[in-house]
Enzyme design. Structure first.
Site: not given
Ligand code: NAD
Ligand code: TYD
Length: 361
Positions: A166, A293-294, A136-138, A162-163, A297, A37
């Site tokens: 992962k 920009d990030r 992730t694809d990242e 992050y990537s 990015h 959480l």
């Molecule tokens: P999220 O950030 O919404 O949720 C992450 C969850 O992990 C949260 O409930 C958090 O409390 C829990 N958590 C974090 N650290 C923890 C720890 N040390 N111990 C136990 N619980 C912990 O993430 P999400 O978007 O649901 O992503 C889930 C997974 O999918 C991740 O591994 C992410 O890398 C992967 N993923 C996400 C996306 C995306 O677009 N969101 C895409 C591809 C892969």
């Molecule tokens: P995000 O949802 O953070 O996912 P990821 O970085 O894992 O792809 O961002 C999706 C795309 O949107 C990414 O190219 C960054 C861009 N972005 C914005 O342009 N503005 C924003 O405020 C955020 C959060 C993301």
């Protein structure tokens, strides 16, 4: 197999959708949900499960290896589906420490617990257990406009903390298969969207800001490309891998939807205009603002999903327009959820950290 599943990170976005999905497939499966959480996890995401009796929540850290070992023994876990992670690129740029801890050390802790209880103590039949790692694809890095889409064999080239974290966790998972014979599968998925996504990510952030008349921040020119997948399609793909996936294999999962970010944002604005033509912010596209920009990015991601289609028969079923419509409708109908989530755990503080000082572009 798949009778007693440990889901890590099941109070987050994709994990909670996965728990809901599994319960609709087979309500008799026992689901143990281990989640720390953090700011991203909330029990708000676990209300209204189809079968709460078979969902057991444990609030703890995946880095607590002794606790994980106890859970594996006590609940006779035969399957681990590992979602728990720090998941937001922008946060990894402001504070990478937690990414190293949870994504790398946390995955290591789970792998060690599984090795000890499943392979050394042999508490379960080692031919029927499974460690499924969500990635992730990242990890593949960034693509130029005409590069072919990522395949499972594309070399890893992560670019953000992050990537990179992962990618490290994927390597650790593979090493446990190779060195110790741990039965693993990995899925690398593209950007998810849908209900229960924390409003730090692009799509829910834009919906939230548009509803409250705040700027819709587009990083740079907004021409960055992601491969968007509706979250239920992701859950279905994971389920297919658990049922039919080959041990030791990785599967790419993606949506076959690759519009630039600006198009995602203008589509959301159009959907909100349709839903609420009398809004004081109509047309919502007036709120779009290009900002700094990030750093670093990634320009473009695209997934080649032929392998999972060919071997497991999975393909996405929700197209982008339909998925965005469902998502916008869900957020409009769940403003209580949204308000509860943004009150929790420093959301406004994050908005200030990430957006204050970004110049108009
Ligand atoms: P999220 O950030 O919404 O949720 C992450 C969850 O992990 C949260 O409930 C958090 O409390 C829990 N958590 C974090 N650290 C923890 C720890 N040390 N111990 C136990 N619980 C912990 O993430 P999400 O978007 O649901 O992503 C889930 C997974 O999918 C991740 O591994 C992410 O890398 C992967 N993923 C996400 C996306 C995306 O677009 N969101 C895409 C591809 C892969
Ligand atoms: P995000 O949802 O953070 O996912 P990821 O970085 O894992 O792809 O961002 C999706 C795309 O949107 C990414 O190219 C960054 C861009 N972005 C914005 O342009 N503005 C924003 O405020 C955020 C959060 C993301």
């Amino acid at each position: 197999m798949n009778r007693n599943i440990l889901v890590t990170g099941g109070a987050g976005f994709i994990g909670s959708n996965f728990i809901r999905y599994v319960q609709t497939q087979d309500p008799t499966i026992n689901l143990v949900n281990l989640d720390l959480l953090t700011y991203a996890g909330s029990t708000e995401n676990l209300k209204d499960l189809p079968n709460p009796k078979n969902h057991h929540f444990i609030n703890d850290d995946i880095c607590n290896q002794v606790q994980v070992e106890n859970i594996l023994r006590e609940h006779q876990i035969d399957t681990i589906v590992h979602f728990a992670a720090e998941s937001h690129v922008d946060r990894s740029l402001k504070g990478p420490d937690a990414f190293i801890q949870t994504n790398i050390v946390g995955t290591f802790s789970l792998l060690e617990a599984a090795r000890k209880v499943w392979l050394i103590e042999q508490k379960q039949n080692k031919d029927t257990v499974r460690f499924h790692h969500i990635s992730t694809d990242e990890v593949y890095g960034t693509l130029a406009p005409n590069d072919p889409a990522f395949e499972e064999t594309t070399p890893y080239a992560p670019t953000s903390p992050y990537s990179a974290s992962k990618a490290s966790s994927d390597h650790l998972v593979r090493s446990y298969a190779h060195s110790f014979g741990l039965p693993i599968t990995i899925s690398n998925c593209s950007n998810n969207y849908g209900p229960h996504q924390f409003p730090e990510k692009l799509i829910p952030l834009v919906i939230l800001n548009a509803l409250t008349g705040k700027a819709l921040p587009i990083y740079g020119d907004g021409m960055q490309i992601r491969d968007w997948l509706y979250v239920e399609d992701h859950c279905e793909a994971i389920w297919a891998i658990l049922q039919k996936g080959k041990i030791g294999e990785s599967y790419n999962i993606g949506g076959d939807n690759q519009p630039p970010n600006i198009e995602i944002v203008t589509t959301i604005c159009a959907l909100l205009d349709e839903a609420n033509p009398s809004s004081e912010y109509y047309p919502h596209s007036q709120l779009i603002k290009h900002v700094t920009d990030r750093p670093g990015h990634d320009r473009r991601y695209a997934m080649n999903i032929e392998k999972i289609h060919r071997e497991l028969g999975w393909q996405p079923s929700v197209d982008l327009r339909e998925g965005l419509q469902k998502t916008v409708t869900w957020y409009l109908e769940h403003t209580d959820w949204l308000n509860a989530i943004i009150k929790e755990k420093g959301y406004q503080n994050w908005v200030e950290i990430n957006y204050q000082g970004r110049e108009n572009q």
